[in-house]
Design a protein around this motif. Structure first.
Motif, PDB file in Angstrom:
ATOM      1  N   VAL A  38      -3.901  -0.227   1.155  1.00 17.86           N
ATOM      2  CA  VAL A  38      -4.470  -1.251   0.309  1.00 17.86           C
ATOM      3  C   VAL A  38      -3.138  -2.117   0.402  1.00 17.86           C
ATOM      4  CG1 VAL A  38      -5.966  -0.327  -1.207  1.00 17.86           C
ATOM      5  CG2 VAL A  38      -3.731  -0.314  -1.850  1.00 17.86           C
ATOM      6  N   TRP A  39      -3.329  -3.661  -0.200  1.00 22.36           N
ATOM      7  CA  TRP A  39      -2.249  -4.588  -0.257  1.00 22.36           C
ATOM      8  C   TRP A  39      -2.546  -5.222  -1.593  1.00 22.36           C
ATOM      9  CZ3 TRP A  39      -4.877  -3.078   3.947  1.00 22.36           C
ATOM     10  CH2 TRP A  39      -4.221  -2.856   4.952  1.00 22.36           C
ATOM     11  N   THR A  47       2.695 -10.096  -1.280  1.00 18.31           N
ATOM     12  CA  THR A  47       1.716  -8.705  -0.973  1.00 18.31           C
ATOM     13  C   THR A  47       2.638  -7.570  -0.753  1.00 18.31           C
ATOM     14  OG1 THR A  47       0.239 -10.259  -0.032  1.00 18.31           O
ATOM     15  CG2 THR A  47      -0.162  -8.120   0.575  1.00 18.31           C
ATOM     16  N   TRP A  48       2.182  -6.655  -1.451  1.00 14.30           N
ATOM     17  CA  TRP A  48       2.835  -5.263  -1.221  1.00 14.30           C
ATOM     18  C   TRP A  48       1.964  -4.353  -0.542  1.00 14.30           C
ATOM     19  CZ3 TRP A  48       7.709  -7.043  -1.852  1.00 14.30           C
ATOM     20  CH2 TRP A  48       8.732  -6.154  -1.900  1.00 14.30           C
ATOM     21  N   ALA A  49       2.215  -3.344   0.328  1.00 14.42           N
ATOM     22  CA  ALA A  49       1.440  -2.432   0.993  1.00 14.42           C
ATOM     23  C   ALA A  49       1.498  -1.167   0.390  1.00 14.42           C
ATOM     24  CB  ALA A  49       1.943  -2.474   2.556  1.00 14.42           C
ATOM     25  N   ALA A  50       0.356  -0.520   0.091  1.00 18.25           N
ATOM     26  CA  ALA A  50       0.799   0.609  -0.881  1.00 18.25           C
ATOM     27  C   ALA A  50      -0.400   1.509  -0.123  1.00 18.25           C
ATOM     28  CB  ALA A  50       0.304   0.439  -2.367  1.00 18.25           C
ATOM     29  N   GLY A  61      -3.981   5.162  -8.681  1.00 17.65           N
ATOM     30  CA  GLY A  61      -2.314   5.053  -8.545  1.00 17.65           C
ATOM     31  C   GLY A  61      -2.107   4.735  -7.117  1.00 17.65           C
ATOM     32  N   LEU A  62      -1.225   3.714  -7.026  1.00 19.78           N
ATOM     33  CA  LEU A  62      -0.754   3.374  -5.677  1.00 19.78           C
ATOM     34  C   LEU A  62       0.912   3.557  -5.517  1.00 19.78           C
ATOM     35  CD1 LEU A  62      -2.063  -0.378  -5.944  1.00 19.78           C
ATOM     36  CD2 LEU A  62      -3.364   1.724  -5.061  1.00 19.78           C
ATOM     37  N   ARG A  63       1.073   4.247  -4.276  1.00 16.70           N
ATOM     38  CA  ARG A  63       2.400   4.294  -4.040  1.00 16.70           C
ATOM     39  C   ARG A  63       2.792   3.344  -2.891  1.00 16.70           C
ATOM     40  NH1 ARG A  63       2.506   9.355  -1.402  1.00 16.70           N
ATOM     41  NH2 ARG A  63       2.815  10.424  -3.629  1.00 16.70           N
ATOM     42  N   PHE A  64       3.851   2.681  -3.384  1.00 16.51           N
ATOM     43  CA  PHE A  64       4.279   1.482  -2.527  1.00 16.51           C
ATOM     44  C   PHE A  64       4.918   2.077  -1.235  1.00 16.51           C
ATOM     45  CE2 PHE A  64       4.976  -0.678  -6.780  1.00 16.51           C
ATOM     46  CZ  PHE A  64       3.716  -1.240  -6.940  1.00 16.51           C
ATOM     47  N   ASP A  65       4.733   1.133   0.049  1.00 15.41           N
ATOM     48  CA  ASP A  65       5.238   1.605   1.162  1.00 15.41           C
ATOM     49  C   ASP A  65       7.098   1.343   1.024  1.00 15.41           C
ATOM     50  OD1 ASP A  65       2.913   1.952   2.118  1.00 15.41           O
ATOM     51  OD2 ASP A  65       2.836   0.719   4.021  1.00 15.41           O
ATOM     52  N   ARG A  66       7.237   0.483   0.354  1.00 16.55           N
ATOM     53  CA  ARG A  66       8.617   0.222   0.119  1.00 16.55           C
ATOM     54  C   ARG A  66       8.942  -0.203  -1.341  1.00 16.55           C
ATOM     55  NH1 ARG A  66       9.988  -5.585   0.657  1.00 16.55           N
ATOM     56  NH2 ARG A  66       8.141  -6.666   1.335  1.00 16.55           N
TER      57      ARG A  66
END
Length: 82
Positions: A38-39, A47-50, A61-66
């Motif tokens: 998801v973004w 926008t943060w990729a997760a 719950g989302l875990r961010f790519d960075r």
């Protein structure tokens, strides 16, 4: 408020319930499958990729790519408590 988008889906407004540098917990109307990419649109940030790591009764719950910068996470966390 923030927004979330799955691939080939429209944006949806979501509520950030908790946030840290590594991820967040949101409330969503969508049923989002664990493992989905998801973004997350963060106002003023972009926008943060997760990846969705859990989903239960409208929350996920989302875990961010960075990682978010600690000051950014703190800003969003403090805006939740006001």
């Amino acid at each position: 408020l923030a927004s979330i988008r799955q691939q080939k889906q429209p944006n949806e407004a979501v509520e950030i319930l908790d946030i840290s540098t590594d991820g967040c917990r949101i409330r969503s109307r969508w049923g989002i499958a664990v493992g989905s990419r998801v973004w997350l649109g963060l106002p003023g940030i972009g926008t943060w990729a997760a990846t969705v790591i859990w989903f239960d009764r409208g929350m996920c719950g989302l875990r961010f790519d960075r990682a978010l910068h600690p000051m950014v996470a703190e800003r969003f966390a403090s805006s939740r408590s006001t």
